[in-house]
Design a protein around this motif. Structure first.
Motif, PDB file in Angstrom:
ATOM      1  N   ILE A  98       0.840  -1.209   0.000  1.00 18.47           N
ATOM      2  CA  ILE A  98       0.000   0.000   0.000  1.00 18.47           C
ATOM      3  C   ILE A  98       0.872   1.256   0.000  1.00 18.47           C
ATOM      4  O   ILE A  98       0.653   2.162  -0.803  1.00 18.47           O
ATOM      5  N   ALA A  99       1.848   1.294   0.897  1.00 19.12           N
ATOM      6  CA  ALA A  99       2.786   2.423   0.914  1.00 19.12           C
ATOM      7  C   ALA A  99       4.071   1.979   0.220  1.00 19.12           C
ATOM      8  O   ALA A  99       5.064   1.643   0.869  1.00 19.12           O
ATOM      9  N   GLY A 174      -5.029   4.438   7.884  1.00 21.19           N
ATOM     10  CA  GLY A 174      -4.531   4.720   6.541  1.00 21.19           C
ATOM     11  C   GLY A 174      -5.344   5.712   5.734  1.00 21.19           C
ATOM     12  O   GLY A 174      -5.052   5.927   4.559  1.00 21.19           O
ATOM     13  N   PHE A 175      -6.366   6.302   6.353  1.00 15.97           N
ATOM     14  CA  PHE A 175      -7.281   7.146   5.577  1.00 15.97           C
ATOM     15  C   PHE A 175      -7.285   8.576   6.096  1.00 15.97           C
ATOM     16  O   PHE A 175      -7.131   8.818   7.297  1.00 15.97           O
ATOM     17  N   THR A 176      -7.488   9.485   5.177  1.00 12.84           N
ATOM     18  CA  THR A 176      -7.481  10.905   5.517  1.00 12.84           C
ATOM     19  C   THR A 176      -8.585  11.582   4.696  1.00 12.84           C
ATOM     20  O   THR A 176      -8.847  11.169   3.567  1.00 12.84           O
TER      21      THR A 176
ATOM     22  N   VAL B 287      -9.063   7.130  -2.552  1.00 15.25           N
ATOM     23  CA  VAL B 287      -8.013   7.522  -3.501  1.00 15.25           C
ATOM     24  C   VAL B 287      -6.652   7.341  -2.845  1.00 15.25           C
ATOM     25  O   VAL B 287      -6.243   8.142  -1.984  1.00 15.25           O
ATOM     26  N   LEU B 288      -5.955   6.289  -3.248  1.00 15.15           N
ATOM     27  CA  LEU B 288      -4.656   5.972  -2.655  1.00 15.15           C
ATOM     28  C   LEU B 288      -3.593   6.958  -3.158  1.00 15.15           C
ATOM     29  O   LEU B 288      -3.454   7.191  -4.355  1.00 15.15           O
ATOM     30  N   LEU B 289      -2.853   7.509  -2.203  1.00 14.32           N
ATOM     31  CA  LEU B 289      -1.835   8.509  -2.512  1.00 14.32           C
ATOM     32  C   LEU B 289      -0.448   7.867  -2.513  1.00 14.32           C
ATOM     33  O   LEU B 289      -0.285   6.734  -2.040  1.00 14.32           O
ATOM     34  N   PRO B 290       0.549   8.571  -3.022  1.00 15.56           N
ATOM     35  CA  PRO B 290       1.894   7.965  -3.110  1.00 15.56           C
ATOM     36  C   PRO B 290       2.449   7.511  -1.761  1.00 15.56           C
ATOM     37  O   PRO B 290       3.197   6.537  -1.700  1.00 15.56           O
ATOM     38  N   ASP B 291       2.085   8.194  -0.665  1.00 18.84           N
ATOM     39  CA  ASP B 291       2.672   7.835   0.627  1.00 18.84           C
ATOM     40  C   ASP B 291       1.937   6.692   1.328  1.00 18.84           C
ATOM     41  O   ASP B 291       2.288   6.322   2.447  1.00 18.84           O
ATOM     42  N   GLY B 292       0.928   6.117   0.660  1.00 22.70           N
ATOM     43  CA  GLY B 292       0.225   4.993   1.255  1.00 22.70           C
ATOM     44  C   GLY B 292      -1.044   5.373   1.998  1.00 22.70           C
ATOM     45  O   GLY B 292      -1.850   4.520   2.336  1.00 22.70           O
ATOM     46  N   LYS B 293      -1.211   6.665   2.275  1.00 16.61           N
ATOM     47  CA  LYS B 293      -2.493   7.121   2.825  1.00 16.61           C
ATOM     48  C   LYS B 293      -3.511   7.200   1.694  1.00 16.61           C
ATOM     49  O   LYS B 293      -3.138   7.269   0.515  1.00 16.61           O
ATOM     50  N   ALA B 294      -4.778   7.200   2.052  1.00 15.34           N
ATOM     51  CA  ALA B 294      -5.815   7.296   1.023  1.00 15.34           C
ATOM     52  C   ALA B 294      -6.829   8.351   1.420  1.00 15.34           C
ATOM     53  O   ALA B 294      -7.239   8.433   2.582  1.00 15.34           O
ATOM     54  N   TRP B 295      -7.215   9.182   0.427  1.00 17.34           N
ATOM     55  CA  TRP B 295      -8.322  10.115   0.660  1.00 17.34           C
ATOM     56  C   TRP B 295      -9.606   9.314   0.787  1.00 17.34           C
ATOM     57  O   TRP B 295      -9.889   8.429  -0.036  1.00 17.34           O
ATOM     58  N   GLU B 399       0.171  16.095  -7.512  1.00 14.10           N
ATOM     59  CA  GLU B 399      -0.618  16.158  -6.287  1.00 14.10           C
ATOM     60  C   GLU B 399      -0.892  14.785  -5.696  1.00 14.10           C
ATOM     61  O   GLU B 399      -0.850  14.598  -4.483  1.00 14.10           O
ATOM     62  N   ARG B 400      -1.202  13.802  -6.543  1.00  9.10           N
ATOM     63  CA  ARG B 400      -1.702  12.529  -6.002  1.00  9.10           C
ATOM     64  C   ARG B 400      -1.128  11.277  -6.651  1.00  9.10           C
ATOM     65  O   ARG B 400      -1.560  10.168  -6.326  1.00  9.10           O
ATOM     66  N   ARG B 403      -1.795   6.285  -8.429  1.00 16.50           N
ATOM     67  CA  ARG B 403      -2.285   5.073  -7.772  1.00 16.50           C
ATOM     68  C   ARG B 403      -3.716   5.244  -7.271  1.00 16.50           C
ATOM     69  O   ARG B 403      -4.266   4.356  -6.652  1.00 16.50           O
ATOM     70  N   GLY B 404      -4.283   6.399  -7.529  1.00 16.43           N
ATOM     71  CA  GLY B 404      -5.574   6.727  -6.926  1.00 16.43           C
ATOM     72  C   GLY B 404      -6.730   5.898  -7.429  1.00 16.43           C
ATOM     73  O   GLY B 404      -7.688   5.653  -6.719  1.00 16.43           O
ATOM     74  N   GLN B 405      -6.671   5.516  -8.705  1.00 14.38           N
ATOM     75  CA  GLN B 405      -7.695   4.650  -9.312  1.00 14.38           C
ATOM     76  C   GLN B 405      -9.005   5.389  -9.568  1.00 14.38           C
ATOM     77  O   GLN B 405      -9.694   5.113 -10.539  1.00 14.38           O
ATOM     78  N   TYR B 406      -9.354   6.332  -8.714  1.00 21.15           N
ATOM     79  CA  TYR B 406     -10.638   7.034  -8.838  1.00 21.15           C
ATOM     80  C   TYR B 406     -10.417   8.541  -9.024  1.00 21.15           C
ATOM     81  O   TYR B 406      -9.358   9.056  -8.700  1.00 21.15           O
TER      82      TYR B 406
END
Lengths: 180, 427
Positions: A98-99, A174-176, B287-295, B399-400, B403-406
């Motif tokens: 994931i990261a 993992g979500f923001t 929406v998965l971001l480069p650092d592994g966090k997701a919106w 920006e994102r 990997r966001g897919q959406y």
């Protein structure tokens, strides 16, 4: 006579209405209200929502071992042996993707933030061709099996309405929120 | 092959490099004057035949009209299911390159479903509103049909639309394959706020969990504020009852929000104090971001545009005049401006916007173009009335990542080659 009475009473009503209209400056229409009241007990079969705090979880209990039997019989054909996926979604593994710069393998273990979501989705939508057919015990058991395959719970950990919401998922933080 | 490119009149109307003309030629008819004297001669023309259909009566009447048999290629495309045992997971994509205007015909509205299209008897269907309300209520279709109605022309775009552009290298695909999870219809129904007011919303309610009557009981958490603002419980789509693949007998419309939230086959609305964390708002549509966090809870489909004409499959037939046409939209407001470029974004000219330009609806744009027969890189970029401009691909990626897919809304590109063929490209 009868119809005359009716005409007379209608005339009286009209006069009365005219007097009311004269007294009330604006005619206020009744808001449309066509919903039918329903008692909470009568809607429980439809209320299948389960919150991340466990609100709405039904009675029942299941262990990973019990879940394996259900999984092999009803889930494996689509989700592969031990949740490896194919032809449908992979359920197990993907940790570390994931990261990373690698393609993300989003599974229950690597990505899903709440164990309650797993229970909820199995109960409402699975098995795909026979949804809402599993018993409460079976849903707890299959959920336990998938979580155990992911190393999230131990082989002896049983799930029920009390223990399921306490399961800490690896990607819980993992979500923001979307910034705009 | 006629070439108008060197005439003085056309030169004066050039608005951007590589043949983009000033949109004023549409308004002032400037190109009529420019074209005068360069038309082809009548020499060699065949005498006009009188066709057979002019000599005998045509077909009788039909109870429900269908397109001409010559238009059979104007159809949705359906990807084969990954697993034949699980039919109904997938998409039917709108043929954007074969349509014009702003409205999608009902039979061509895109369809993204997670467990097939249920066959719902409207007489047995109920809408339930419960949870943090003073009075739990059920509504029959007959009851819903008695409320004051409201119509709204609104686009619906799947959050996964244009996800095919999330690759490192551009892959082949036409407008339908890449962008076809996008449609626009006139939706008519009851304001959700009216129904919620009738149920009596408790002060502690902040979210509304919307759930469908499909086999998977697809559900999403919607902010109460959106439900009280412009949400509709829709009974009608372009004047007729909502089509089964779009939610018959009722669907939720959340103008501008990602398609998945516009719950089809709506059967239940539960008011809660927190989101329910449904499968489709956690494991999907984040929406998965480069650092592994997701919106999470990425609601609005942000400002975006695509060129539908020309586009892959619509081959240009020789140098000369073409109209560049496309669609622009924003889930956050009204389209203020669309610009087009024929040189990969080095120079831009404003396109003409077709009225009506409505908030959260597709807007048709057009720009006149004089193709010189050489390579061209066509792009469009939209700006909405919040001031947001569609990002370049580089800005989007910065920006994102990819990997966001959406929610892919970067400027997209068609490359035109010397043969007049268009292909997907990154520029």
């Amino acid at each position: 006579m009868h119809s005359l009475d009716r005409i007379a009473s209608r005339a009286a009503l009209m006069i009365g209405a005219a007097m009311i209209c004269a007294a009330v400056p604006a005619f206020s229409a009744e808001a449309p209200r066509f919903g039918a009241a329903i008692a909470p007990g009568d809607l429980s079969s439809w209320d299948i929502s389960i919150g991340p705090d466990g609100a709405g979880l039904p009675p029942g209990r299941g262990t990973p071992a019990q879940g394996e039997a259900v999984y092999v019989a009803k889930c494996q054909a689509c989700h592969g042996e031990k949740g490896a996926g194919r032809p449908n979604d992979v359920l197990v593994g993907g940790f570390g993707t994931i990261a990373s710069d690698r393609p993300a393998v989003k599974t229950v273990g690597s990505y899903w933030p709440y164990a309650t979501t797993l229970f909820d989705y199995i109960r409402r939508a699975m098995p795909f061709n026979e949804s809402k057919s599993l018993t409460g015990d079976e849903v707890y058991a299959v959920s336990a099996y998938i979580l155990q395959l992911n190393g999230v719970i131990g082989a002896d950990d049983a799930l029920d309405a009390q223990s399921l919401p306490k399961v800490k998922m690896p990607n819980r933080d993992g979500f923001t929120p979307f910034p705009r | 092959m006629r070439k108008h490119g060197d005439s003085k009149e056309w030169q004066s109307e050039r608005a951007a490099a590589n043949g983009i003309l000033n949109r004023r030629v549409f308004l002032e008819g400037a190109f009529v004057a420019a074209a005068a004297g360069t038309g082809s001669t009548a020499a060699g023309a065949e005498p006009l035949p009188v066709q057979g259909w002019m000599k005998q009566p045509g077909a009788g009447f039909s109870a429900y009209g269908q397109p001409s048999r010559f238009e059979s290629k104007v159809a949705r495309t359906i990807a084969p299911p990954a697993n034949p045992a699980t039919q109904g997971i997938g998409t039917a994509r709108t043929p954007l390159q074969l349509l014009t205007g702003m409205i999608t015909p009902n039979g061509l509205h895109f369809d993204r479903s997670h467990s097939g299209t249920p066959d719902i008897d409207p007489d047995q269907h109920r809408l339930l509103i419960h949870g943090l309300v003073k009075r739990p209520l059920t509504f029959t279709l007959d009851a819903l049909a008695r409320y004051p109605m409201e119509s709204r022309i609104s686009f619906i775009e799947c959050a996964g639309n244009s996800g095919a552009l999330s690759t490192a290298q551009a892959q082949p695909g036409n407008a339908q394959a890449i962008h076809g999870l996008l449609s626009c219809a006139e939706w008519t129904g009851v304001r959700l706020a009216t129904l919620l007011d009738e149920a009596g919303v408790e002060p502690s309610a902040k979210w509304v969990v919307a759930e469908g009557a499909d086999s998977a009981a697809m559900s999403r958490s919607v902010p109460l504020a959106k439900c009280m603002d412009d949400a509709l419980v829709c009974l009608y789509q372009n004047g007729e009852r909502v089509r089964p693949s779009n939610g018959y007998p009722i669907r939720l419309l959340l103008p501008g929000f990602e398609g998945n939230m516009n719950v089809k086959w709506l059967r239940r609305l539960k008011l809660t104090d927190a989101p329910v964390m449904a499968k489709d708002e956690t494991s999907k549509y984040t929406v998965l971001l480069p650092d592994g966090k997701a919106w999470q809870f990425v609601f609005p489909m942000e400002v975006k545009s695509i060129i539908t004409h020309p586009s892959p499959g619509l081959t240009l037939r020789g140098a000369g005049f073409y109209e560049i046409a496309g669609l622009a939209w924003s889930g956050q407001g009204r389209i203020r401006q669309v610009e087009v470029s024929a040189d990969g974004g080095s120079s831009w000219a404003p396109a003409a916007l077709q009225e009506p330009v409505l908030p959260k609806a597709l807007t048709r744009f057009r720009a006149p173009w004089q193709w010189n027969g050489g390579p061209a890189i066509l792009q469009s970029r939209a700006t909405d009335d919040t001031g947001r401009m569609q990002p370049t691909r580089a800005q989007f990626v910065a920006e994102r990542g990819l990997r966001g897919q959406y929610h892919y809304n970067a400027i997209s590109t068609w490359r035109i080659d010397e043969k007049g063929e268009a292909s997907n490209a990154f520029a």
